[in-house]
Write an enzyme that holds these catalytic residues in place. Structure first.
Site, short mmCIF file in Angstrom:
data_model
loop_
_atom_site.label_atom_id
_atom_site.label_comp_id
_atom_site.label_asym_id
_atom_site.label_seq_id
_atom_site.Cartn_x
_atom_site.Cartn_y
_atom_site.Cartn_z
N ASP A 39 0.91 -1.20 -0.05
CA ASP A 39 -0.02 -0.01 0.04
C ASP A 39 0.61 1.31 0.31
OD1 ASP A 39 -2.96 0.92 1.42
OD2 ASP A 39 -1.84 1.97 0.27
C1 GLC Z 1 -4.36 4.44 0.09
C2 GLC Z 1 -5.64 3.26 0.51
C3 GLC Z 1 -5.15 2.15 -0.81
C4 GLC Z 1 -4.69 2.69 -2.93
C5 GLC Z 1 -3.73 3.13 -2.28
C6 GLC Z 1 -3.21 3.94 -4.34
O1 GLC Z 1 -3.84 5.08 1.00
O2 GLC Z 1 -4.81 2.42 0.83
O3 GLC Z 1 -6.33 1.35 -0.72
O4 GLC Z 1 -4.88 1.73 -2.99
O5 GLC Z 1 -3.15 4.58 -0.98
O6 GLC Z 1 -3.73 5.36 -3.44
#
Ligand code: GLC
Length: 743
Positions: free
Chosen positions: A275
């Site tokens: 993430d």
């Molecule tokens: C965010 C979220 C994730 C998302 C990623 C990219 O913090 O936790 O669900 O896909 O970053 O935006």
């Protein structure tokens, strides 16, 4: 095009016929064999767009970036891609990614609302439409579906989930994977799915985002992992590790999760991405000492690509040179990334036709599907005196009020980066179009947290009294749910509750529509409305759908994917709880009836709250219709089954009312005795059944006995022999059980 690139593309073209998994892996290995260590590490690096190709030119040309997220301009994407393909030494294309969660331009209801449809086919269709729209910009990878079982409405991200039930998350997550990816991964409209957030993120302590989770392995495997496993079986190409540390181990550094279970047990052969900065955040967790340690731990866990922590691109080269990291581990990660790009056909078709986006967005078919989804996602929770549907033809003036009546951006819900509010159809748009001067509109509250004076509310009551009915649109803005947006108080905010009370004082029928990203604590507000329609942020076409339901052009069929608590103190409350050793009888004495001087044990000692009792406000699977349904003569094809049998459940379903309508028949099962205490009910199957008024249909639902398997005392997954109870009903609390045995 450089000679190297030419050779590479000829090699790729020459082996297209030999494609198939092994052919693609062979191609990936050939590319890998030509890569420098820096180029390999570059592929493992994902960065968010700097906003232009020029700004990222040198990094792309040097091969230091494997994927870019958040760029959505097709011309910019092509420019970035051209640098990668034509200027970098090996011409490896970029993989462009975006959070396309519940639509790209045409916005569908938030996933929690889509779950209320219990309609996997419709959810597949919505994901397919999102993929066609998003890939028209050059995006070929979405960070969805989110399949985190979520039982805590304080957690803002419950909005992105399919709710509290493991099976429902499994079915809907798999449908989204298939919808995003389509039938041919190399088709330009195929968008790689990314199952997230692996794992257990929905159980953050206190419903506070990013907080720790404490899920023992057995419960992790029985409750939180099955939706991921089903999505892997559905062919998901990628998976994202979650922010939370479960039992002290951040998922991004959890080898047992990401390698032992995901890859070795489940055979996942796709690509794993962190993430956003979750690799780097292992330092904040106190799990990694520094960026070197974070990079080593993430790579060792089995993570292939690093989203936005820079730990891989900054530290891995030196770590390989120092011997702290084996280059073969780098090769394994890069192979997964190259295979993904090859499977998506990016080497053959790296560029997007820049004219397509205009052709494929907001098509009549897409808007119709979004409207149908918004219609099916709305849940009728109350309808006293048959207040709904309103009679559009004969009704007089209608008082319309509330902060969500005409809130085009808020109606789209959370995680809508690319939806366009000017395309939203609000309830007020439709009411005014269809009812003209009959509509008297005054929001009273410009937004959900606004306050209104008693004077203003009394004036509203007077205006409402002069109308035939009141329709209030209440709830919460988009920003109040979603990532990092958690609440301790789930009541209607601002003066919304007072506005509802003011409507009640008008003496006119009150219809309330709530748009929200979660189940709110509305127990004390129910008395002030005759009808309540709950619409989890319904998206672009919400206004059409809600008006169709209010005036009876459509009949509600939505069912709750989450349990509504009486208040926040009851959280977590969900249908598949265990019985405990002292189950509540439902006849417990509540706090206002407790006599002064009551003896210590006079209330009995059972599992309930003195001030809230035991049961929820509305149970999982609950939803009313404009008709009524009766279930009868439930029978099973046998009384005893083996683990590899399929149970044929047959029952009469009758539409006992005067409207054609659709019922979501739900099958719940309880394993009466297990090697561990088992839930009192678990959803194990469901079916949408459309019935004409008065029609009775003998309906059959098949349930593989294997679906009753769970991880027992020995942490092995199997169906344990013994007695089972089974219910077929329109929600998780009604119906009489039938029993069967598994031998
Ligand atoms: C965010 C979220 C994730 C998302 C990623 C990219 O913090 O936790 O669900 O896909 O970053 O935006």
């Amino acid at each position: 095009m450089k000679a190297t690139n030419l050779i590479l593309s000829v090699m790729c073209a020459a082996t297209i016929a030999a494609c198939g998994r092994n052919g693609i892996e062979a191609r990936a290995d050939r590319i890998l064999s030509q890569m420098t260590l820096e180029e390999k590490i570059g592929q493992m690096n994902q960065l968010s767009t700097f906003g232009s190709a020029e700004a990222m030119h040198d990094e792309i040309a040097a091969g230091n970036i494997g994927s870019i997220l958040n760029e959505t301009n097709p011309a910019v994407i092509n420019a970035m891609q051209r640098i990668a393909v034509e200027e970098s030494r090996l011409g490896i294309p970029l993989l462009m990614a975006r959070d396309v969660i519940h639509g790209f331009r045409t916005i569908f209801p938030i996933p929690l609302g889509q779950a209320a449809t219990f309609d996997p086919d419709l959810i597949y269709e919505g994901a397919r439409i999102a993929a066609v729209e998003a890939t028209a910009t050059g995006i070929r990878w979405t960070f969805a579906p989110m399949v985190d079982v979520s039982r805590d409405p304080r957690w803002g991200r419950i909005a992105e989930s399919a709710g509290e039930d493991t099976y429902l998350n499994s079915v809907l997550g798999a449908a989204m994977v298939r919808g995003f990816q389509g039938d041919d991964l190399a088709d330009p409209t195929s968008m790689a799915a990314c199952i997230k957030h692996f794992a257990g993120y929905g159980a953050v302590e206190g419903g506070r985002d990013y907080n720790l989770t404490n899920i023992p392995e057995r419960q992790l495997r029985n409750t939180y992992l099955p939706p991921f496993e089903e999505a892997v079986k559905a062919g998901a190409l990628t998976l994202m590790t979650s922010f939370n540390a479960n039992d002290g181990i951040p998922s991004t550094g959890n080898r047992h999760l990401v390698t032992d279970i995901l890859r070795d047990e489940w055979g996942f052969d796709g690509m794993v991405v962190t993430d956003w900065n979750s690799a780097g955040e292992m330092i904040a967790h106190g799990f990694a000492a520094d960026e070197d340690d974070a990079a080593v731990k993430a790579l060792d866990a089995g993570v292939d690509m690093d989203m936005m922590s820079y730990a891989y691109v900054k530290r891995l080269k030196a770590l390989v040179e120092s011997g702290a990291v084996k280059e073969s581990d780098i090769d394994d990660a890069v192979r997964n990334i190259l295979v993904l790009k090859l499977r998506l056909g990016l080497f053959e078709n790296p560029y997007v036709d820049e004219s397509r986006i205009a052709e494929v967005t907001y098509t009549a078919e897409s808007l119709a599907a979004a409207r149908r989804c918004a219609t099916e996602s709305a849940v009728l929770l109350k309808n006293d005196h048959r207040t709904l549907p309103l009679d559009a033809e004969h009704i007089g003036r209608i008082m319309v009020a509330g902060p969500l009546a005409d809130a085009p951006y808020e109606q789209l819900g959370t995680w809508v980066f690319d939806g366009e509010a000017d395309h939203t159809v609000t309830p007020l748009d439709v009411l005014r179009r269809d009812m003209g001067q009959k509509v008297v509109f005054d929001p009273i509250l410009p937004y959900s947290r606004a306050e209104a004076s008693r004077t203003a509310l009394d004036a509203f009551t007077s205006k409402a009294r002069a109308c035939d009915a009141v329709i209030l649109f209440l709830g919460e803005e988009s920003i109040l749910s979603g990532e990092a947006h958690c609440l301790t108080n789930l009541e209607l905010r601002g003066s919304q509750r007072e506005l509802l009370a003011a409507a009640r004082r008008s003496g006119r029928p009150v219809v309330t529509v709530i748009m929200a990203g979660r189940q709110l604590a509305i127990a004390d507000d129910l008395a002030n409305t005759d009808a309540l329609l709950y619409s989890f942020h319904p998206g672009t076409m919400g206004g059409e759908a809600i008006a169709d339901l209010i005036f009876g052009r459509e009949v509600p069929s939505g069912k709750l994917p989450v349990t509504f608590p009486k208040n926040e103190g009851q959280i977590p409350v969900y249908h598949s709880q265990t019985m405990t050793g002292r189950p509540a009888s439902g006849k417990e004495v509540l706090i206002d009836d407790i006599e002064i001087g009551a003896g210590q044990t006079s209330l009995g000692c059972t599992s309930y709250y003195l001030d809230a009792g035991f049961g929820p406000l509305f149970p999982f699977g609950y939803g009313l219709s404009y008709t009524t349904f009766e279930y009868g003569d439930i029978s099973l094809d046998k009384s005893e089954y083996s683990a590899d049998d399929t149970i044929e459940i047959t029952f009469d379903l009758t539409n006992t009312g005067s409207r054609d309508a659709t019922e979501v028949a739900q099958v719940y099962v309880r394993d009466m005795v297990g090697s561990i205490a088992r839930p009192v009910k678990e959803l194990k199957a469901f079916a949408r059944v459309a019935l004409a008024a008065g029609e009775t249909r003998r309906t059959t639902i098949s349930l593989p006995v294997e679906r009753l398997a769970f991880y027992g005392l020995d942490l092995k997954r199997k169906v344990e022999p013994g007695e089972f109870s089974l219910w077929v009903a329109g929600n998780s609390v009604e119906g009489a059980p039938v029993t069967f045995t598994v031998k």
